[in-house]
Scaffold this active site. Structure first.
Site, PDB file in Angstrom:
ATOM      1  N   HIS A 307       0.852  -1.186   0.000  1.00 36.81           N
ATOM      2  CA  HIS A 307       0.000   0.000   0.000  1.00 36.81           C
ATOM      3  C   HIS A 307       0.887   1.234   0.000  1.00 36.81           C
ATOM      4  CE1 HIS A 307      -3.128   2.848   1.086  1.00 36.81           C
ATOM      5  NE2 HIS A 307      -3.963   1.933   0.644  1.00 36.81           N
ATOM      6  N   ASP A 364      -8.017  -5.265  -0.083  1.00 41.84           N
ATOM      7  CA  ASP A 364      -8.521  -6.092  -1.176  1.00 41.84           C
ATOM      8  C   ASP A 364      -8.147  -7.560  -1.055  1.00 41.84           C
ATOM      9  OD1 ASP A 364      -9.819  -4.066  -2.586  1.00 41.84           O
ATOM     10  OD2 ASP A 364      -7.927  -3.358  -3.421  1.00 41.84           O
TER      11      ASP A 364
HETATM   12  N1  CMC Z   1       4.122  -7.629  -4.796  1.00 45.13           N
HETATM   13  C1  CMC Z   1       5.459  -7.621  -4.940  1.00 45.13           C
HETATM   14  N2  CMC Z   1       6.234  -6.524  -4.743  1.00 45.13           N
HETATM   15  C2  CMC Z   1       5.626  -5.389  -4.389  1.00 45.13           C
HETATM   16  C3  CMC Z   1       4.234  -5.327  -4.224  1.00 45.13           C
HETATM   17  C4  CMC Z   1       3.472  -6.505  -4.424  1.00 45.13           C
HETATM   18  N3  CMC Z   1       2.146  -6.487  -4.281  1.00 45.13           N
HETATM   19  N4  CMC Z   1       3.876  -4.069  -3.883  1.00 45.13           N
HETATM   20  C5  CMC Z   1       5.017  -3.368  -3.831  1.00 45.13           C
HETATM   21  N5  CMC Z   1       6.080  -4.169  -4.133  1.00 45.13           N
HETATM   22  C6  CMC Z   1       7.489  -3.782  -4.127  1.00 45.13           C
HETATM   23  C7  CMC Z   1       7.839  -2.965  -5.360  1.00 45.13           C
HETATM   24  O1  CMC Z   1       8.276  -3.769  -6.406  1.00 45.13           O
HETATM   25  C8  CMC Z   1       8.933  -2.079  -4.820  1.00 45.13           C
HETATM   26  O2  CMC Z   1      10.112  -2.846  -4.724  1.00 45.13           O
HETATM   27  P1  CMC Z   1      11.559  -2.153  -4.941  1.00 45.13           P
HETATM   28  O3  CMC Z   1      11.685  -1.142  -3.844  1.00 45.13           O
HETATM   29  O4  CMC Z   1      12.523  -3.280  -4.847  1.00 45.13           O
HETATM   30  O5  CMC Z   1      11.520  -1.533  -6.314  1.00 45.13           O
HETATM   31  C9  CMC Z   1       8.482  -1.776  -3.381  1.00 45.13           C
HETATM   32  O6  CMC Z   1       7.684  -2.906  -3.016  1.00 45.13           O
HETATM   33  C10 CMC Z   1       7.654  -0.495  -3.241  1.00 45.13           C
HETATM   34  O7  CMC Z   1       6.546  -0.582  -4.125  1.00 45.13           O
HETATM   35  P2  CMC Z   1       5.999   0.611  -5.001  1.00 45.13           P
HETATM   36  O8  CMC Z   1       5.329   0.055  -6.204  1.00 45.13           O
HETATM   37  O9  CMC Z   1       7.084   1.623  -5.220  1.00 45.13           O
HETATM   38  O10 CMC Z   1       4.945   1.254  -4.010  1.00 45.13           O
HETATM   39  P3  CMC Z   1       3.744   2.194  -4.389  1.00 45.13           P
HETATM   40  O11 CMC Z   1       3.403   2.927  -3.167  1.00 45.13           O
HETATM   41  O12 CMC Z   1       4.052   2.989  -5.617  1.00 45.13           O
HETATM   42  O13 CMC Z   1       2.562   1.159  -4.808  1.00 45.13           O
HETATM   43  C11 CMC Z   1       0.745  -0.336  -4.622  1.00 45.13           C
HETATM   44  C12 CMC Z   1       1.565   0.750  -3.924  1.00 45.13           C
HETATM   45  C13 CMC Z   1      -0.519  -0.613  -3.815  1.00 45.13           C
HETATM   46  C14 CMC Z   1       0.318   0.155  -6.026  1.00 45.13           C
HETATM   47  C15 CMC Z   1       1.594  -1.623  -4.748  1.00 45.13           C
HETATM   48  O14 CMC Z   1       1.941  -2.091  -3.452  1.00 45.13           O
HETATM   49  C16 CMC Z   1       0.905  -2.726  -5.542  1.00 45.13           C
HETATM   50  O15 CMC Z   1       0.996  -2.748  -6.778  1.00 45.13           O
HETATM   51  N6  CMC Z   1       0.179  -3.674  -4.840  1.00 45.13           N
HETATM   52  C17 CMC Z   1      -0.592  -4.684  -5.539  1.00 45.13           C
HETATM   53  C18 CMC Z   1      -1.918  -4.090  -6.024  1.00 45.13           C
HETATM   54  C19 CMC Z   1      -2.906  -3.886  -4.871  1.00 45.13           C
HETATM   55  O16 CMC Z   1      -3.119  -4.755  -4.050  1.00 45.13           O
HETATM   56  N7  CMC Z   1      -3.556  -2.702  -4.881  1.00 45.13           N
HETATM   57  C20 CMC Z   1      -4.591  -2.375  -3.899  1.00 45.13           C
HETATM   58  C21 CMC Z   1      -4.191  -1.244  -2.981  1.00 45.13           C
HETATM   59  S1  CMC Z   1      -5.279  -1.119  -1.551  1.00 45.13           S
HETATM   60  C22 CMC Z   1      -6.822  -0.702  -2.188  1.00 45.13           C
HETATM   61  C23 CMC Z   1      -6.886   0.674  -2.671  1.00 45.13           C
HETATM   62  O17 CMC Z   1      -7.035   1.598  -1.852  1.00 45.13           O
HETATM   63  O18 CMC Z   1      -6.797   0.876  -3.886  1.00 45.13           O
END
Ligand code: CMC
Length: 428
Positions: A307, A364
Protein backbone atom coordinates in the site's frame (compact mmCIF):
# COMPACT_ATOMS: atom_id res chain seq x y z
CA UNK A 1 10.16 22.75 16.61
CA UNK A 2 10.62 25.80 14.39
CA UNK A 3 7.50 26.93 12.56
CA UNK A 4 9.43 27.56 9.33
CA UNK A 5 11.34 25.53 6.77
CA UNK A 6 14.28 27.13 5.00
CA UNK A 7 15.18 26.34 1.43
CA UNK A 8 18.45 27.52 -0.03
CA UNK A 9 18.72 27.88 -3.81
CA UNK A 10 21.80 29.45 -5.41
CA UNK A 11 22.85 30.89 -2.06
CA UNK A 12 19.49 32.55 -1.50
CA UNK A 13 17.43 31.49 1.50
CA UNK A 14 13.66 31.29 1.35
CA UNK A 15 11.42 30.59 4.29
CA UNK A 16 8.17 28.66 4.14
CA UNK A 17 5.68 28.20 6.96
CA UNK A 18 5.26 24.80 8.57
CA UNK A 19 1.62 23.90 9.09
CA UNK A 20 0.49 21.35 11.65
CA UNK A 21 -2.67 19.26 11.36
CA UNK A 22 -4.90 18.26 14.28
CA UNK A 23 -3.05 14.93 14.55
CA UNK A 24 0.31 16.77 14.64
CA UNK A 25 1.23 15.93 11.07
CA UNK A 26 3.57 18.60 9.73
CA UNK A 27 3.59 19.99 6.19
CA UNK A 28 5.63 22.65 4.44
CA UNK A 29 3.34 25.22 2.90
CA UNK A 30 4.94 25.92 -0.48
CA UNK A 31 2.14 28.03 -1.96
CA UNK A 32 4.57 30.90 -2.53
CA UNK A 33 7.45 28.76 -3.85
CA UNK A 34 7.33 29.73 -7.53
CA UNK A 35 6.73 33.37 -6.75
CA UNK A 36 9.64 33.85 -4.37
CA UNK A 37 12.12 31.65 -6.24
CA UNK A 38 11.39 32.99 -9.69
CA UNK A 39 9.66 29.88 -11.00
CA UNK A 40 11.33 26.94 -9.25
CA UNK A 41 8.88 24.08 -8.94
CA UNK A 42 8.79 20.64 -7.27
CA UNK A 43 8.88 17.22 -8.91
CA UNK A 44 7.11 14.38 -7.12
CA UNK A 45 5.85 11.63 -9.46
CA UNK A 46 2.92 9.77 -7.97
CA UNK A 47 2.59 12.61 -5.40
CA UNK A 48 4.41 10.44 -2.87
CA UNK A 49 5.31 13.52 -0.80
CA UNK A 50 2.66 15.98 -1.85
CA UNK A 51 -0.37 16.98 0.18
CA UNK A 52 -2.88 18.10 -2.43
CA UNK A 53 -5.28 19.67 0.06
CA UNK A 54 -6.19 20.17 3.70
CA UNK A 55 -9.00 17.84 4.63
CA UNK A 56 -11.10 17.19 7.73
CA UNK A 57 -12.69 13.92 6.60
CA UNK A 58 -10.39 10.93 7.07
CA UNK A 59 -7.25 10.46 9.15
CA UNK A 60 -4.83 7.72 8.27
CA UNK A 61 -1.55 6.85 9.97
CA UNK A 62 0.15 4.33 7.73
CA UNK A 63 2.97 3.60 10.19
CA UNK A 64 0.66 2.79 13.07
CA UNK A 65 -2.15 1.29 10.97
CA UNK A 66 -4.77 3.82 12.09
CA UNK A 67 -7.83 4.77 10.04
CA UNK A 68 -10.52 7.15 11.31
CA UNK A 69 -13.51 8.77 9.64
CA UNK A 70 -14.18 12.22 11.17
CA UNK A 71 -12.31 11.09 14.28
CA UNK A 72 -14.14 7.76 14.78
CA UNK A 73 -12.04 4.60 14.48
CA UNK A 74 -12.76 2.25 11.60
CA UNK A 75 -12.91 -0.64 14.07
CA UNK A 76 -15.73 0.98 16.07
CA UNK A 77 -17.62 2.12 13.01
CA UNK A 78 -17.44 -1.31 11.39
CA UNK A 79 -18.66 -2.87 14.63
CA UNK A 80 -21.38 -0.45 15.69
CA UNK A 81 -22.58 1.73 12.81
CA UNK A 82 -24.44 0.98 9.61
CA UNK A 83 -23.39 2.13 6.16
CA UNK A 84 -25.91 4.95 5.89
CA UNK A 85 -24.84 6.40 9.25
CA UNK A 86 -21.23 6.29 8.08
CA UNK A 87 -22.18 7.93 4.77
CA UNK A 88 -23.89 10.74 6.70
CA UNK A 89 -20.90 11.07 9.01
CA UNK A 90 -18.45 11.35 6.14
CA UNK A 91 -20.53 13.78 4.12
CA UNK A 92 -21.86 16.05 6.88
CA UNK A 93 -19.18 15.65 9.56
CA UNK A 94 -21.23 14.26 12.47
CA UNK A 95 -23.02 11.00 13.23
CA UNK A 96 -26.73 11.56 12.61
CA UNK A 97 -29.28 11.29 15.42
CA UNK A 98 -32.26 8.99 14.81
CA UNK A 99 -34.36 11.78 13.31
CA UNK A 100 -31.62 13.01 10.98
CA UNK A 101 -30.89 9.47 9.84
CA UNK A 102 -34.56 8.74 9.16
CA UNK A 103 -34.90 11.95 7.12
CA UNK A 104 -31.68 11.23 5.21
CA UNK A 105 -32.90 7.75 4.32
CA UNK A 106 -36.39 8.99 3.40
CA UNK A 107 -34.87 11.65 1.11
CA UNK A 108 -32.62 9.08 -0.55
CA UNK A 109 -35.59 6.80 -1.14
CA UNK A 110 -37.47 9.62 -2.87
CA UNK A 111 -34.72 9.62 -5.49
CA UNK A 112 -34.33 5.86 -5.81
CA UNK A 113 -35.56 5.77 -9.41
CA UNK A 114 -33.79 6.51 -12.68
CA UNK A 115 -35.18 7.64 -16.02
CA UNK A 116 -36.42 4.60 -17.94
CA UNK A 117 -34.28 5.66 -20.92
CA UNK A 118 -31.21 4.64 -18.90
CA UNK A 119 -32.27 1.11 -19.86
CA UNK A 120 -31.73 1.95 -23.53
CA UNK A 121 -28.16 3.01 -22.80
CA UNK A 122 -27.60 -0.15 -20.81
CA UNK A 123 -29.05 -2.21 -23.65
CA UNK A 124 -26.46 -0.83 -26.05
CA UNK A 125 -23.60 -2.41 -24.10
CA UNK A 126 -22.46 -5.88 -25.08
CA UNK A 127 -23.00 -8.48 -22.36
CA UNK A 128 -19.23 -8.97 -22.21
CA UNK A 129 -18.63 -5.33 -21.20
CA UNK A 130 -16.84 -4.99 -17.88
CA UNK A 131 -19.30 -3.75 -15.22
CA UNK A 132 -16.91 -0.94 -14.19
CA UNK A 133 -16.97 0.53 -17.68
CA UNK A 134 -20.76 0.27 -17.74
CA UNK A 135 -21.10 1.84 -14.29
CA UNK A 136 -18.82 4.75 -15.18
CA UNK A 137 -20.83 5.39 -18.35
CA UNK A 138 -24.22 5.18 -16.65
CA UNK A 139 -23.10 7.47 -13.82
CA UNK A 140 -21.93 10.01 -16.35
CA UNK A 141 -25.17 9.56 -18.32
CA UNK A 142 -27.17 10.56 -15.22
CA UNK A 143 -25.98 14.10 -15.95
CA UNK A 144 -28.00 14.09 -19.17
CA UNK A 145 -31.14 13.27 -17.23
CA UNK A 146 -30.38 15.70 -14.38
CA UNK A 147 -28.74 18.53 -16.29
CA UNK A 148 -29.07 21.43 -13.87
CA UNK A 149 -25.74 22.21 -12.26
CA UNK A 150 -25.61 22.37 -8.48
CA UNK A 151 -25.21 25.76 -6.87
CA UNK A 152 -22.61 24.78 -4.32
CA UNK A 153 -23.34 27.87 -2.24
CA UNK A 154 -26.84 26.55 -1.58
CA UNK A 155 -26.89 23.96 1.19
CA UNK A 156 -30.27 22.79 -0.05
CA UNK A 157 -29.09 22.20 -3.63
CA UNK A 158 -25.97 20.46 -2.37
CA UNK A 159 -28.09 18.22 -0.12
CA UNK A 160 -30.48 17.41 -2.96
CA UNK A 161 -27.64 16.43 -5.29
CA UNK A 162 -26.21 14.17 -2.58
CA UNK A 163 -29.43 12.29 -1.77
CA UNK A 164 -30.16 12.03 -5.49
CA UNK A 165 -26.95 10.18 -6.30
CA UNK A 166 -27.17 8.03 -3.14
CA UNK A 167 -30.64 7.00 -4.30
CA UNK A 168 -29.79 6.31 -7.92
CA UNK A 169 -26.33 4.76 -7.69
CA UNK A 170 -27.40 1.41 -6.18
CA UNK A 171 -29.88 1.00 -9.04
CA UNK A 172 -27.08 1.46 -11.57
CA UNK A 173 -24.94 -1.03 -9.65
CA UNK A 174 -27.72 -3.63 -9.54
CA UNK A 175 -28.70 -3.12 -13.18
CA UNK A 176 -25.08 -3.41 -14.31
CA UNK A 177 -24.98 -6.88 -12.78
CA UNK A 178 -28.49 -7.95 -13.80
CA UNK A 179 -27.99 -6.96 -17.42
CA UNK A 180 -24.84 -9.05 -17.59
CA UNK A 181 -26.73 -12.05 -16.24
CA UNK A 182 -29.82 -11.54 -18.40
CA UNK A 183 -32.01 -10.68 -15.41
CA UNK A 184 -34.93 -8.23 -15.76
CA UNK A 185 -34.25 -4.71 -14.52
CA UNK A 186 -36.23 -3.80 -11.50
CA UNK A 187 -36.39 -1.21 -8.74
CA UNK A 188 -35.94 -1.92 -5.07
CA UNK A 189 -38.43 -1.43 -2.30
CA UNK A 190 -38.87 1.69 -0.18
CA UNK A 191 -39.74 -0.49 2.80
CA UNK A 192 -36.23 -1.88 3.06
CA UNK A 193 -33.03 -0.62 4.66
CA UNK A 194 -30.41 0.85 2.31
CA UNK A 195 -28.21 -2.25 2.29
CA UNK A 196 -31.11 -4.74 2.28
CA UNK A 197 -32.49 -2.91 -0.73
CA UNK A 198 -29.17 -3.20 -2.56
CA UNK A 199 -29.11 -6.95 -1.99
CA UNK A 200 -32.70 -7.34 -3.13
CA UNK A 201 -32.08 -5.26 -6.25
CA UNK A 202 -29.05 -7.34 -7.10
CA UNK A 203 -30.34 -10.82 -6.37
CA UNK A 204 -34.14 -10.92 -6.56
CA UNK A 205 -35.28 -13.48 -9.10
CA UNK A 206 -38.34 -12.58 -11.16
CA UNK A 207 -40.13 -15.78 -10.17
CA UNK A 208 -39.76 -15.66 -6.39
CA UNK A 209 -39.76 -13.35 -3.37
CA UNK A 210 -36.35 -12.38 -2.07
CA UNK A 211 -35.67 -13.42 1.51
CA UNK A 212 -33.13 -11.30 3.34
CA UNK A 213 -30.26 -13.17 4.93
CA UNK A 214 -28.97 -11.19 7.94
CA UNK A 215 -25.48 -12.69 7.46
CA UNK A 216 -25.27 -11.17 3.98
CA UNK A 217 -26.74 -7.86 5.14
CA UNK A 218 -24.19 -7.56 7.96
CA UNK A 219 -21.32 -8.64 5.74
CA UNK A 220 -22.18 -6.13 3.01
CA UNK A 221 -22.78 -3.36 5.55
CA UNK A 222 -19.32 -3.96 7.02
CA UNK A 223 -17.57 -4.16 3.64
CA UNK A 224 -19.19 -0.94 2.45
CA UNK A 225 -18.19 0.86 5.66
CA UNK A 226 -14.60 -0.33 5.35
CA UNK A 227 -14.41 1.01 1.80
CA UNK A 228 -16.29 4.26 2.43
CA UNK A 229 -13.32 6.63 2.41
CA UNK A 230 -9.55 6.55 2.35
CA UNK A 231 -8.41 10.17 2.07
CA UNK A 232 -6.53 11.27 -1.07
CA UNK A 233 -6.20 7.96 -2.93
CA UNK A 234 -6.13 7.74 -6.74
CA UNK A 235 -9.89 7.74 -7.39
CA UNK A 236 -10.69 10.32 -4.70
CA UNK A 237 -8.00 12.64 -6.02
CA UNK A 238 -9.53 12.11 -9.46
CA UNK A 239 -12.97 13.08 -8.17
CA UNK A 240 -11.56 16.19 -6.48
CA UNK A 241 -9.48 17.26 -9.45
CA UNK A 242 -12.31 16.67 -11.93
CA UNK A 243 -14.71 18.62 -9.73
CA UNK A 244 -12.15 21.39 -9.28
CA UNK A 245 -12.85 22.49 -12.86
CA UNK A 246 -16.46 22.92 -11.61
CA UNK A 247 -17.56 19.88 -13.58
CA UNK A 248 -20.68 18.43 -11.93
CA UNK A 249 -20.91 15.83 -9.19
CA UNK A 250 -22.06 12.94 -11.39
CA UNK A 251 -19.27 13.31 -13.97
CA UNK A 252 -16.71 13.79 -11.21
CA UNK A 253 -17.91 10.51 -9.69
CA UNK A 254 -17.76 8.83 -13.09
CA UNK A 255 -14.12 9.90 -13.41
CA UNK A 256 -13.48 8.43 -9.95
CA UNK A 257 -15.06 5.12 -10.97
CA UNK A 258 -12.73 4.92 -13.98
CA UNK A 259 -9.70 5.61 -11.77
CA UNK A 260 -10.84 2.97 -9.28
CA UNK A 261 -11.06 0.32 -11.99
CA UNK A 262 -7.29 -0.18 -12.35
CA UNK A 263 -5.72 -3.27 -10.74
CA UNK A 264 -3.32 -1.20 -8.64
CA UNK A 265 -6.34 0.45 -6.98
CA UNK A 266 -9.88 -0.93 -6.58
CA UNK A 267 -9.45 -3.42 -9.40
CA UNK A 268 -7.11 -5.31 -7.09
CA UNK A 269 -10.04 -7.12 -5.43
CA UNK A 270 -10.90 -8.83 -8.72
CA UNK A 271 -7.21 -9.39 -9.47
CA UNK A 272 -6.69 -11.04 -6.04
CA UNK A 273 -9.42 -13.56 -6.63
CA UNK A 274 -8.18 -14.33 -10.13
CA UNK A 275 -4.68 -14.76 -8.72
CA UNK A 276 -5.85 -17.11 -5.96
CA UNK A 277 -7.87 -19.10 -8.50
CA UNK A 278 -4.82 -19.34 -10.78
CA UNK A 279 -2.70 -20.58 -7.86
CA UNK A 280 -5.33 -23.19 -7.04
CA UNK A 281 -5.54 -24.34 -10.67
CA UNK A 282 -1.75 -24.54 -10.72
CA UNK A 283 -1.78 -27.03 -7.83
CA UNK A 284 -1.75 -24.57 -4.92
CA UNK A 285 2.00 -23.96 -5.02
CA UNK A 286 2.15 -20.62 -3.16
CA UNK A 287 5.96 -20.70 -3.02
CA UNK A 288 6.13 -20.51 -6.82
CA UNK A 289 4.00 -17.33 -6.80
CA UNK A 290 5.96 -15.82 -3.94
CA UNK A 291 9.11 -16.29 -6.03
CA UNK A 292 7.42 -14.69 -9.05
CA UNK A 293 6.35 -11.70 -6.94
CA UNK A 294 9.93 -11.15 -5.83
CA UNK A 295 11.46 -11.63 -9.28
CA UNK A 296 12.08 -8.14 -10.72
CA UNK A 297 12.09 -9.50 -14.28
CA UNK A 298 8.57 -10.90 -13.78
CA UNK A 299 5.73 -8.35 -13.91
CA UNK A 300 3.68 -10.47 -11.47
CA UNK A 301 2.90 -8.79 -8.15
CA UNK A 302 1.21 -10.32 -5.19
CA UNK A 303 -2.17 -8.68 -5.61
CA UNK A 304 -3.77 -7.47 -2.40
CA UNK A 305 -0.36 -6.80 -0.88
CA UNK A 306 1.36 -3.48 -0.31
CA UNK A 307 0.00 0.00 0.00
CA UNK A 308 1.22 3.49 -0.76
CA UNK A 309 0.45 4.71 2.74
CA UNK A 310 0.27 1.67 5.04
CA UNK A 311 3.67 0.43 6.11
CA UNK A 312 1.97 -1.73 8.69
CA UNK A 313 -1.17 -3.86 8.67
CA UNK A 314 -4.01 -2.22 6.77
CA UNK A 315 -6.57 -2.01 9.62
CA UNK A 316 -9.33 -2.77 7.12
CA UNK A 317 -7.60 -6.02 6.13
CA UNK A 318 -7.52 -7.15 9.77
CA UNK A 319 -11.28 -6.64 10.10
CA UNK A 320 -12.01 -8.27 6.74
CA UNK A 321 -9.91 -11.33 7.53
CA UNK A 322 -11.97 -12.00 10.66
CA UNK A 323 -15.18 -11.25 8.73
CA UNK A 324 -14.18 -13.71 5.97
CA UNK A 325 -13.89 -16.51 8.52
CA UNK A 326 -17.20 -15.56 10.13
CA UNK A 327 -19.18 -15.12 6.91
CA UNK A 328 -17.93 -18.32 5.31
CA UNK A 329 -18.57 -20.16 8.59
CA UNK A 330 -22.07 -18.70 8.99
CA UNK A 331 -22.96 -19.46 5.39
CA UNK A 332 -21.43 -22.93 5.63
CA UNK A 333 -19.19 -22.22 2.63
CA UNK A 334 -15.89 -24.03 2.37
CA UNK A 335 -13.69 -22.23 -0.07
CA UNK A 336 -10.21 -23.67 -0.65
CA UNK A 337 -8.95 -20.30 -1.84
CA UNK A 338 -9.39 -18.94 1.71
CA UNK A 339 -6.73 -21.43 2.81
CA UNK A 340 -4.50 -20.45 -0.11
CA UNK A 341 -4.92 -16.78 0.87
CA UNK A 342 -4.02 -17.50 4.49
CA UNK A 343 -1.02 -19.55 3.39
CA UNK A 344 0.21 -16.77 1.11
CA UNK A 345 -0.25 -14.17 3.83
CA UNK A 346 1.73 -16.26 6.33
CA UNK A 347 4.58 -16.80 3.88
CA UNK A 348 4.68 -13.14 2.84
CA UNK A 349 4.74 -11.89 6.43
CA UNK A 350 7.76 -14.11 7.13
CA UNK A 351 9.57 -13.37 3.89
CA UNK A 352 12.50 -10.92 3.98
CA UNK A 353 11.50 -9.27 0.67
CA UNK A 354 8.06 -8.38 2.04
CA UNK A 355 9.36 -7.56 5.52
CA UNK A 356 12.02 -5.18 4.13
CA UNK A 357 9.50 -3.37 1.97
CA UNK A 358 6.84 -3.35 4.69
CA UNK A 359 4.32 -5.07 2.43
CA UNK A 360 1.22 -6.22 4.31
CA UNK A 361 -2.17 -7.48 3.12
CA UNK A 362 -4.42 -4.60 2.12
CA UNK A 363 -8.21 -4.21 2.10
CA UNK A 364 -8.52 -6.09 -1.18
CA UNK A 365 -6.78 -9.28 -0.07
CA UNK A 366 -9.74 -10.92 1.68
CA UNK A 367 -12.72 -8.86 0.48
CA UNK A 368 -13.18 -10.86 -2.73
CA UNK A 369 -13.43 -14.10 -0.77
CA UNK A 370 -16.39 -12.67 1.14
CA UNK A 371 -18.02 -11.25 -2.00
CA UNK A 372 -17.68 -14.62 -3.67
CA UNK A 373 -19.25 -16.40 -0.69
CA UNK A 374 -22.12 -13.89 -0.94
CA UNK A 375 -22.74 -14.94 -4.55
CA UNK A 376 -21.36 -11.76 -6.11
CA UNK A 377 -19.63 -12.43 -9.44
CA UNK A 378 -15.90 -11.68 -9.59
CA UNK A 379 -16.30 -8.95 -12.22
CA UNK A 380 -18.62 -7.08 -9.85
CA UNK A 381 -16.09 -6.85 -6.99
CA UNK A 382 -14.72 -3.47 -8.01
CA UNK A 383 -18.26 -2.21 -8.55
CA UNK A 384 -18.95 -3.14 -4.91
CA UNK A 385 -15.87 -1.14 -3.92
CA UNK A 386 -17.29 1.84 -5.87
CA UNK A 387 -20.61 1.46 -4.06
CA UNK A 388 -18.81 1.61 -0.74
CA UNK A 389 -16.55 4.50 -1.77
CA UNK A 390 -19.46 6.62 -3.02
CA UNK A 391 -20.01 8.56 0.26
CA UNK A 392 -16.28 9.23 0.53
CA UNK A 393 -16.12 10.60 -3.01
CA UNK A 394 -19.18 12.76 -2.32
CA UNK A 395 -17.75 14.05 0.97
CA UNK A 396 -14.42 14.89 -0.67
CA UNK A 397 -16.09 16.59 -3.64
CA UNK A 398 -18.30 18.60 -1.27
CA UNK A 399 -15.33 19.61 0.87
CA UNK A 400 -13.33 20.66 -2.18
CA UNK A 401 -16.19 22.79 -3.54
CA UNK A 402 -17.23 24.37 -0.24
CA UNK A 403 -13.62 25.25 0.61
CA UNK A 404 -13.47 26.96 -2.78
CA UNK A 405 -10.33 25.11 -3.75
CA UNK A 406 -8.66 26.33 -6.95
CA UNK A 407 -8.63 24.22 -10.10
CA UNK A 408 -6.22 21.27 -9.74
CA UNK A 409 -3.43 21.84 -12.20
CA UNK A 410 -0.02 20.35 -11.34
CA UNK A 411 3.21 21.63 -12.83
CA UNK A 412 5.84 19.55 -14.62
CA UNK A 413 9.52 19.61 -15.37
CA UNK A 414 9.86 19.66 -19.15
CA UNK A 415 12.52 17.22 -20.41
CA UNK A 416 11.71 17.21 -24.14
CA UNK A 417 13.39 18.79 -27.15
CA UNK A 418 14.27 22.47 -26.94
CA UNK A 419 13.18 24.73 -29.81
CA UNK A 420 13.83 23.40 -33.31
CA UNK A 421 12.63 24.80 -36.61
CA UNK A 422 9.82 22.99 -38.46
CA UNK A 423 11.08 20.40 -40.99
CA UNK A 424 9.22 20.19 -44.29
CA UNK A 425 7.73 16.71 -44.96
CA UNK A 426 10.10 15.97 -47.89
CA UNK A 427 13.10 16.65 -45.66
CA UNK A 428 12.14 14.24 -42.85
N1 CMC B 1 4.12 -7.63 -4.80
C1 CMC B 1 5.46 -7.62 -4.94
N2 CMC B 1 6.23 -6.52 -4.74
C2 CMC B 1 5.63 -5.39 -4.39
C3 CMC B 1 4.23 -5.33 -4.22
C4 CMC B 1 3.47 -6.51 -4.42
N3 CMC B 1 2.15 -6.49 -4.28
N4 CMC B 1 3.88 -4.07 -3.88
C5 CMC B 1 5.02 -3.37 -3.83
N5 CMC B 1 6.08 -4.17 -4.13
C6 CMC B 1 7.49 -3.78 -4.13
C7 CMC B 1 7.84 -2.97 -5.36
O1 CMC B 1 8.28 -3.77 -6.41
C8 CMC B 1 8.93 -2.08 -4.82
O2 CMC B 1 10.11 -2.85 -4.72
P1 CMC B 1 11.56 -2.15 -4.94
O3 CMC B 1 11.69 -1.14 -3.84
O4 CMC B 1 12.52 -3.28 -4.85
O5 CMC B 1 11.52 -1.53 -6.31
C9 CMC B 1 8.48 -1.78 -3.38
O6 CMC B 1 7.68 -2.91 -3.02
C10 CMC B 1 7.65 -0.49 -3.24
O7 CMC B 1 6.55 -0.58 -4.13
P2 CMC B 1 6.00 0.61 -5.00
O8 CMC B 1 5.33 0.06 -6.20
O9 CMC B 1 7.08 1.62 -5.22
O10 CMC B 1 4.95 1.25 -4.01
P3 CMC B 1 3.74 2.19 -4.39
O11 CMC B 1 3.40 2.93 -3.17
O12 CMC B 1 4.05 2.99 -5.62
O13 CMC B 1 2.56 1.16 -4.81
C11 CMC B 1 0.74 -0.34 -4.62
C12 CMC B 1 1.56 0.75 -3.92
C13 CMC B 1 -0.52 -0.61 -3.82
C14 CMC B 1 0.32 0.15 -6.03
C15 CMC B 1 1.59 -1.62 -4.75
O14 CMC B 1 1.94 -2.09 -3.45
C16 CMC B 1 0.90 -2.73 -5.54
O15 CMC B 1 1.00 -2.75 -6.78
N6 CMC B 1 0.18 -3.67 -4.84
C17 CMC B 1 -0.59 -4.68 -5.54
C18 CMC B 1 -1.92 -4.09 -6.02
C19 CMC B 1 -2.91 -3.89 -4.87
O16 CMC B 1 -3.12 -4.76 -4.05
N7 CMC B 1 -3.56 -2.70 -4.88
C20 CMC B 1 -4.59 -2.38 -3.90
C21 CMC B 1 -4.19 -1.24 -2.98
S1 CMC B 1 -5.28 -1.12 -1.55
C22 CMC B 1 -6.82 -0.70 -2.19
C23 CMC B 1 -6.89 0.67 -2.67
O17 CMC B 1 -7.03 1.60 -1.85
O18 CMC B 1 -6.80 0.88 -3.89
Amino acid sequence: MSDKATLEINGQKHEFPLVTGTENEVAIDIKTLRGVTGGVTTVDPGYKNTGSCESAITFLDGEKGILRYRGYSIEELADKADFLEVAYLLIFGELPNAEELAKFHADIKKHAVVDDDIKKILDAFPKAAHPMGVLASLTSALTAFNPTSVNVDSEEEMYNAIVRILGKFPILVAWTMRKKHGMPLDYGSTSLGYVENILQMMFKRPDEDYTQNPILVNALDKLLILHADHEQNCSTSTVRITGSSHAGLFVSLSAGISALWGPLHGGANQAVLEMLEAIKEDGGDTKKYMAKAKDKSDPFRLMGFGHRVYKNFDPRAKIIKVAADEVLGDLGVEDPILDIAKGLEKEALEDQYFVDRKLYPNVDFYSGIIYRAMGIPTEMFTVMFALGRLPGWIAQWKEMRTRKEPIGRPRQLYIGETYRPFKEIEKR
